[in-house]
Design a protein around this motif. Sequence first.
Motif, PDB file in Angstrom:
ATOM      1  N   GLY A 127      -7.706   2.395   8.271  1.00  0.00           N
ATOM      2  CA  GLY A 127      -6.933   3.063   7.239  1.00  0.00           C
ATOM      3  C   GLY A 127      -5.917   2.104   6.673  1.00  0.00           C
ATOM      4  N   SER A 128      -5.197   2.558   5.668  1.00  0.00           N
ATOM      5  CA  SER A 128      -4.056   1.807   5.148  1.00  0.00           C
ATOM      6  C   SER A 128      -2.973   2.823   4.845  1.00  0.00           C
ATOM      7  CB  SER A 128      -4.443   1.004   3.905  1.00  0.00           C
ATOM      8  OG  SER A 128      -4.945   1.856   2.887  1.00  0.00           O
ATOM      9  N   ASP A 129      -1.726   2.385   4.948  1.00  0.00           N
ATOM     10  CA  ASP A 129      -0.610   3.321   4.885  1.00  0.00           C
ATOM     11  C   ASP A 129       0.476   2.754   3.982  1.00  0.00           C
ATOM     12  OD1 ASP A 129       1.825   4.747   5.560  1.00  0.00           O
ATOM     13  OD2 ASP A 129       0.808   5.496   7.340  1.00  0.00           O
ATOM     14  N   ASN A 150       4.951  -3.667   8.560  1.00  0.00           N
ATOM     15  CA  ASN A 150       4.615  -4.270   7.274  1.00  0.00           C
ATOM     16  C   ASN A 150       4.580  -5.790   7.385  1.00  0.00           C
ATOM     17  OD1 ASN A 150       5.318  -1.549   6.708  1.00  0.00           O
ATOM     18  ND2 ASN A 150       5.763  -2.086   4.587  1.00  0.00           N
ATOM     19  N   GLY A 151       3.505  -6.393   6.891  1.00  0.00           N
ATOM     20  CA  GLY A 151       3.354  -7.834   6.913  1.00  0.00           C
ATOM     21  C   GLY A 151       2.752  -8.384   8.185  1.00  0.00           C
ATOM     22  N   LEU A 152       2.570  -7.549   9.195  1.00  0.00           N
ATOM     23  CA  LEU A 152       1.978  -8.025  10.444  1.00  0.00           C
ATOM     24  C   LEU A 152       0.528  -8.459  10.232  1.00  0.00           C
ATOM     25  CD1 LEU A 152       2.521  -8.246  13.587  1.00  0.00           C
ATOM     26  CD2 LEU A 152       1.330  -6.047  13.759  1.00  0.00           C
ATOM     27  N   SER A 159       3.058  -4.730  -3.637  1.00  0.00           N
ATOM     28  CA  SER A 159       4.401  -4.160  -3.520  1.00  0.00           C
ATOM     29  C   SER A 159       4.998  -4.378  -2.137  1.00  0.00           C
ATOM     30  CB  SER A 159       4.364  -2.663  -3.826  1.00  0.00           C
ATOM     31  OG  SER A 159       3.757  -1.941  -2.764  1.00  0.00           O
ATOM     32  N   GLY A 160       4.150  -4.628  -1.145  1.00  0.00           N
ATOM     33  CA  GLY A 160       4.621  -4.778   0.227  1.00  0.00           C
ATOM     34  C   GLY A 160       4.818  -3.464   0.950  1.00  0.00           C
ATOM     35  N   PHE A 304       9.657   4.524   6.170  1.00  0.00           N
ATOM     36  CA  PHE A 304       9.284   3.437   7.072  1.00  0.00           C
ATOM     37  C   PHE A 304       8.283   2.478   6.430  1.00  0.00           C
ATOM     38  CE2 PHE A 304      10.483   7.233   9.481  1.00  0.00           C
ATOM     39  CZ  PHE A 304      11.714   6.766   9.910  1.00  0.00           C
ATOM     40  N   ASN A 305       7.733   2.860   5.274  1.00  0.00           N
ATOM     41  CA  ASN A 305       7.019   1.884   4.454  1.00  0.00           C
ATOM     42  C   ASN A 305       8.008   0.993   3.720  1.00  0.00           C
ATOM     43  OD1 ASN A 305       5.197   4.575   4.378  1.00  0.00           O
ATOM     44  ND2 ASN A 305       3.903   2.759   4.422  1.00  0.00           N
ATOM     45  N   LEU A 306       9.120   1.582   3.297  1.00  0.00           N
ATOM     46  CA  LEU A 306      10.178   0.783   2.677  1.00  0.00           C
ATOM     47  C   LEU A 306      10.833  -0.157   3.678  1.00  0.00           C
ATOM     48  CD1 LEU A 306      12.066   3.331   0.396  1.00  0.00           C
ATOM     49  CD2 LEU A 306      11.102   1.150  -0.352  1.00  0.00           C
TER      50      LEU A 306
END
Length: 355
Positions: A127-129, A150-152, A159-160, A304-306
């Motif tokens: 999946g992607s979140d 994020n970024g792992l 957008s990151g 937590f995406n931010l």
Amino acid sequence: MTAFRELSATLTTIEREDPRLCAFLDVWRDEALARLPEAARLPLAGMPFAVKGRAGIRSYAARRLIAAGGVPVGSTSVPGPGTHWKTWGLGTHGRTVNPWRPDRTPGGSSAGSAVAVAAGLVPLATGSDGAGSVRIPAAWCGVFGLKTTNGLLPSPDRSGLASAGVLTRTAADAQTYLRCVLDGYEPAAAELPLTAAHSPDLGFADVDPEVAAVVRGAVRRLVTAGVVRLAEGGCALLDPGAAWQAVRDGRTEPRPDETRRENDRRLDAFFAGTPLLLTPVTPNRPHGHDGPGGLLSTSLTWAFNLSGHPAASVPAGFTPDGCPVGLQLVARRGADAQLLAMARAVEEALGPVRL
């Protein structure tokens, strides 16, 4: 069961059940069987898995799973074109249904991946979140879902905000994913009791009382079992909606930027003293197939995406009308292995969640 029997059984089950569930866009029967002889000699020994959407086969995670001996059996449903709300899926046979409540959506956008795992079609699906797209369907389908830091792992999202994730039946199964996709991954051990804070609404969300009650009951069971020790206070954030949208749109605006900085400051202060945050995954239960109306399913996830923190959904129970509810676990940035260890301890204490 030999690898061939397992794969054949998986493909037969998908063929039988998918017209009802609509979890898949494509099923790659011939390709999967052709991959098996080579895959069976590798560490995953031909383990079948599914990928999110047609582009999922090209993802970093899928390529690493294949290199380790996993066999992709198909692409799972995602929201169809022309729909602004993403908490649903559209498979080859029609709209994707929630295995627990066919009249309700499974969540999204990793809709088919969650359904395929929840219905026992595959043991693992990618999946992607970007705003909760792994955690929300995991919560609404009663399975485990992980959003990595994020970024792992590589992500095509400029957008990151979006990070790679996985849906599995249990947190233990998700360790297979991290072991294959993350170089140098070492399983962590959870030291009990886990020091955690429970925030029922992150200080701003309007949470359905029955959803809040299920999560509160799960936290209470964890405390009683000695798995969790609740820390003083909670974790109150500013509503991140406008900040998330500004980042998604590529806009730089003073007020959203300040919201993001302030929330980062609060989260850094929180995780400096407390390793685990517990919240509901969604403020609402699964909505119908006609859409969420005014409900905002992402209000407890997209913060937590931010911020970039890893977060997971663990099944917590059911509302009285039979809708699954997820307990969200959030840990420090980069603490993905530790988060999985804590999720395993939580999962074992809560036991199998049954309707």
